[in-house]
Scaffold this motif. Sequence first.
Motif, PDB file in Angstrom:
ATOM      1  N   VAL A  73       0.857  -1.169   0.182  1.00  0.00           N
ATOM      2  CA  VAL A  73       0.174   0.083   0.011  1.00  0.00           C
ATOM      3  C   VAL A  73       0.869   1.266   0.063  1.00  0.00           C
ATOM      4  N   ARG A  74       2.104   1.338   0.916  1.00  0.00           N
ATOM      5  CA  ARG A  74       2.902   2.370   0.773  1.00  0.00           C
ATOM      6  C   ARG A  74       3.614   2.691  -0.651  1.00  0.00           C
ATOM      7  N   THR A  75       3.767   1.618  -1.327  1.00  0.00           N
ATOM      8  CA  THR A  75       4.353   1.738  -2.620  1.00  0.00           C
ATOM      9  C   THR A  75       3.243   2.201  -3.640  1.00  0.00           C
ATOM     10  N   ASP A  76       2.038   1.681  -3.294  1.00  0.00           N
ATOM     11  CA  ASP A  76       1.199   2.017  -4.346  1.00  0.00           C
ATOM     12  C   ASP A  76       0.581   3.636  -3.971  1.00  0.00           C
ATOM     13  N   PRO A 100       3.585  10.742   4.497  1.00  0.00           N
ATOM     14  CA  PRO A 100       3.484  10.853   5.838  1.00  0.00           C
ATOM     15  C   PRO A 100       4.109   9.773   6.431  1.00  0.00           C
ATOM     16  N   HIS A 101       4.373   8.282   5.954  1.00  0.00           N
ATOM     17  CA  HIS A 101       4.995   7.561   6.413  1.00  0.00           C
ATOM     18  C   HIS A 101       6.408   7.797   6.939  1.00  0.00           C
ATOM     19  N   VAL A 129       0.735   4.529   8.431  1.00  0.00           N
ATOM     20  CA  VAL A 129       1.771   5.122   9.322  1.00  0.00           C
ATOM     21  C   VAL A 129       1.861   4.373  10.329  1.00  0.00           C
ATOM     22  N   LYS A 130       3.156   4.341  11.285  1.00  0.00           N
ATOM     23  CA  LYS A 130       3.415   3.630  12.511  1.00  0.00           C
ATOM     24  C   LYS A 130       2.291   4.128  13.493  1.00  0.00           C
ATOM     25  N   LEU A 139      -3.765   6.863   8.309  1.00  0.00           N
ATOM     26  CA  LEU A 139      -3.675   8.056   8.666  1.00  0.00           C
ATOM     27  C   LEU A 139      -4.476   8.720   7.260  1.00  0.00           C
ATOM     28  N   SER A 140      -5.823   9.138   7.465  1.00  0.00           N
ATOM     29  CA  SER A 140      -6.606   9.897   6.385  1.00  0.00           C
ATOM     30  C   SER A 140      -6.137  11.143   5.799  1.00  0.00           C
TER      31      SER A 140
END
Length: 252
Positions: A73-76, A100-101, A129-130, A139-140
């Motif tokens: 999801v982070r990559t996407d 944000p991550h 996010v963590k 996190l929206s």
Amino acid sequence: MIKLGGGLITHKDKLCTINREILDGITSVLSRTDKKLIIIHGAGSFGHIKSKKYMLQKGRVQGLDQDKAIAEVRTDMLELNRLVMDSLSSHGIIAESYPPHNWAEGTGPDFRGNLPISTGVTVTFGDVVKDNEKEFGILSGDDLVLRYALETDDVERVIFAIGGVDGLMKVPPSEATPDDLIEELTDEIEYRSEHYSEIDVTGGIGLKIERGARIAEKGVEVLLVNGYHSERVLSAIEGKMVRGTKILPRNC
Ligand code: IP8
């Protein structure tokens, strides 16, 4: 500040599919304003579908291959952000992006982290996010909008550009006629909205309305407009009269 809804710039039900025509239409009008922009985009089909499948919004759940899903999801989301940045730069807008991550921790309106801001155009987006308690979470972009609006000096107005609907309607968009548009939302106005929780891992229109009302209480103008009409987005940014919903402070 402008929030580009994920349902506006992507095809929400087709995994990782951009709505290029709409995105380019909006970035094109953004190039016509002299305002210093903060652009926050949602996730649409680049974030919600896999997050939902692997319950990333709930944090760690045993028995699911969530680590792989977090990375994907982070990559996407970085890919969606690259498409947004490319579209901006193709219209001459040089912006800086802050995933944000890399700087935020925790979810909801009280997430931690210093809000990064560019001397030019700032871009950020909803992300995985963590999180101290849940290990990770979603996190929206709507919570990013809230915090940027409350903590950045001299924010003139916040525009939520949404997909295919003119603003908040008195009844769900599938049942609404043009007359159902709520032009000014106050506490007294009643409406019935639908939340597509089978797709969405964050709060949909309800979250925008709640966060919008808190921003309006600070004296910042808040508007929901139909991003399919890019000229409305530009008029809204410039503070001109435009079809849409103005969110007024509560108890007003
Ligand atoms: O679409 C959600 O952000 P939103 C972020 O702004 C992810 O609520 C990764 C689903």
